[in-house]
Design a protein around this motif. Structure first.
Motif, PDB file in Angstrom:
ATOM      1  N   PHE A  30       0.861  -1.177   0.000  1.00 39.19           N
ATOM      2  CA  PHE A  30       0.000   0.000   0.000  1.00 39.19           C
ATOM      3  C   PHE A  30       0.900   1.231   0.000  1.00 39.19           C
ATOM      4  CE2 PHE A  30      -3.263   2.923   1.356  1.00 39.19           C
ATOM      5  CZ  PHE A  30      -4.398   2.378   0.785  1.00 39.19           C
ATOM      6  N   ASN A  31       0.580   2.228  -0.852  1.00 41.78           N
ATOM      7  CA  ASN A  31       1.405   3.425  -0.940  1.00 41.78           C
ATOM      8  C   ASN A  31       0.517   4.661  -1.047  1.00 41.78           C
ATOM      9  OD1 ASN A  31       0.710   3.843  -3.773  1.00 41.78           O
ATOM     10  ND2 ASN A  31       2.057   2.129  -4.220  1.00 41.78           N
ATOM     11  N   GLU A  32       1.132   5.840  -1.080  1.00 41.26           N
ATOM     12  CA  GLU A  32       0.377   7.094  -1.108  1.00 41.26           C
ATOM     13  C   GLU A  32      -0.493   7.225  -2.351  1.00 41.26           C
ATOM     14  OE1 GLU A  32       2.608  10.644  -0.284  1.00 41.26           O
ATOM     15  OE2 GLU A  32       3.753   9.619   1.280  1.00 41.26           O
ATOM     16  N   SER A  36      -4.558   7.590  -2.406  1.00 42.64           N
ATOM     17  CA  SER A  36      -5.300   8.664  -3.088  1.00 42.64           C
ATOM     18  C   SER A  36      -6.384   8.086  -3.987  1.00 42.64           C
ATOM     19  CB  SER A  36      -4.354   9.521  -3.930  1.00 42.64           C
ATOM     20  OG  SER A  36      -3.441  10.180  -3.117  1.00 42.64           O
ATOM     21  N   TYR A  37      -6.032   7.034  -4.704  1.00 48.28           N
ATOM     22  CA  TYR A  37      -6.982   6.371  -5.597  1.00 48.28           C
ATOM     23  C   TYR A  37      -8.173   5.841  -4.808  1.00 48.28           C
ATOM     24  CZ  TYR A  37      -8.598   3.143  -9.261  1.00 48.28           C
ATOM     25  OH  TYR A  37      -9.341   2.469 -10.186  1.00 48.28           O
ATOM     26  N   PHE A  38      -7.888   5.129  -3.715  1.00 51.68           N
ATOM     27  CA  PHE A  38      -8.958   4.596  -2.873  1.00 51.68           C
ATOM     28  C   PHE A  38      -9.808   5.721  -2.283  1.00 51.68           C
ATOM     29  CE2 PHE A  38      -6.579   0.429  -1.804  1.00 51.68           C
ATOM     30  CZ  PHE A  38      -7.133  -0.200  -2.896  1.00 51.68           C
ATOM     31  N   GLU A  80      -3.969  14.610 -11.172  1.00 51.86           N
ATOM     32  CA  GLU A  80      -2.881  14.148 -10.306  1.00 51.86           C
ATOM     33  C   GLU A  80      -1.583  13.964 -11.098  1.00 51.86           C
ATOM     34  OE1 GLU A  80      -2.282  10.759  -6.935  1.00 51.86           O
ATOM     35  OE2 GLU A  80      -3.014  10.096  -8.886  1.00 51.86           O
ATOM     36  N   THR A  81      -1.680  13.374 -12.282  1.00 53.19           N
ATOM     37  CA  THR A  81      -0.499  13.163 -13.124  1.00 53.19           C
ATOM     38  C   THR A  81       0.115  14.496 -13.540  1.00 53.19           C
ATOM     39  OG1 THR A  81      -1.367  11.058 -13.942  1.00 53.19           O
ATOM     40  CG2 THR A  81       0.322  12.127 -15.291  1.00 53.19           C
ATOM     41  N   ALA A  82      -0.727  15.435 -13.930  1.00 48.63           N
ATOM     42  CA  ALA A  82      -0.231  16.758 -14.339  1.00 48.63           C
ATOM     43  C   ALA A  82       0.443  17.465 -13.164  1.00 48.63           C
ATOM     44  CB  ALA A  82      -1.367  17.608 -14.885  1.00 48.63           C
ATOM     45  N   LEU A  83      -0.164  17.386 -11.994  1.00 45.09           N
ATOM     46  CA  LEU A  83       0.441  18.018 -10.811  1.00 45.09           C
ATOM     47  C   LEU A  83       1.750  17.346 -10.431  1.00 45.09           C
ATOM     48  CD1 LEU A  83      -2.723  18.578  -8.592  1.00 45.09           C
ATOM     49  CD2 LEU A  83      -1.353  20.340  -9.720  1.00 45.09           C
ATOM     50  N   LYS A  84       1.774  16.039 -10.530  1.00 44.19           N
ATOM     51  CA  LYS A  84       2.981  15.283 -10.177  1.00 44.19           C
ATOM     52  C   LYS A  84       4.171  15.712 -11.044  1.00 44.19           C
ATOM     53  CE  LYS A  84       4.596  10.599  -9.458  1.00 44.19           C
ATOM     54  NZ  LYS A  84       4.318   9.193  -9.633  1.00 44.19           N
ATOM     55  N   ARG A  85       3.914  15.933 -12.325  1.00 47.94           N
ATOM     56  CA  ARG A  85       4.979  16.372 -13.237  1.00 47.94           C
ATOM     57  C   ARG A  85       5.508  17.755 -12.867  1.00 47.94           C
ATOM     58  NH1 ARG A  85       1.537  15.138 -18.202  1.00 47.94           N
ATOM     59  NH2 ARG A  85       1.628  12.886 -18.266  1.00 47.94           N
ATOM     60  N   ARG A  86       4.662  18.552 -12.236  1.00 45.71           N
ATOM     61  CA  ARG A  86       5.017  19.940 -11.940  1.00 45.71           C
ATOM     62  C   ARG A  86       5.415  20.156 -10.484  1.00 45.71           C
ATOM     63  NH1 ARG A  86       4.980  23.784 -15.445  1.00 45.71           N
ATOM     64  NH2 ARG A  86       3.946  25.235 -14.056  1.00 45.71           N
TER      65      ARG A  86
END
Length: 116
Positions: A30-32, A36-38, A80-86
């Motif tokens: 289990f990870n962060e 978030s997904y759950f 989430e993916t866009a924020l993660k990249r930034r």
């Protein structure tokens, strides 16, 4: 994901679930990102069920409901993916707008001296 009665079933074959799943020695961890997904899935279904119980929402057509949840999860994961990249840029921007003195620093615990 879908609801049966009051049980939320999560589709572990969904691409968004799979990309978040990490294993160690073949054992799922289990990870962060999985948390978030759950959180998104559980909270959306929880509110749906609570509104139905209160009579504020009629049980919608399952096909429409699945489309709504797919859209919600898809939008959430894209953001989430866009924020993660930034993250580096966002961190620099946040450092400029939040003064350091406003951040709570963890207090260091004093080590007790051992008596000889």
């Amino acid at each position: 994901s879908h609801v049966v009665g009051e049980t939320i079933n999560i589709n572990t074959q969904h691409p968004d679930f799979i990309t978040r799943l990490r294993t160690k020695n073949g054992i799922p961890k289990f990870n962060e990102r999985l948390a978030s997904y759950f959180a998104v899935i559980i909270s959306s279904h929880y509110h749906q069920l609570s509104y139905i119980k209160k009579g504020a929402l009629l049980m919608p057509d399952p096909g429409v409901l699945n489309k709504i949840y797919d859209d919600l999860i898809g939008t959430t994961t894209r953001i989430e993916t866009a924020l993660k990249r930034r993250i580096p840029h966002l961190q620099r921007s946040m450092n400029k707008v939040i003064p350091r003195h406003m951040l709570h620093k963890k207090k260091k615990k004093k080590k007790k001296k051992k008596e000889p």
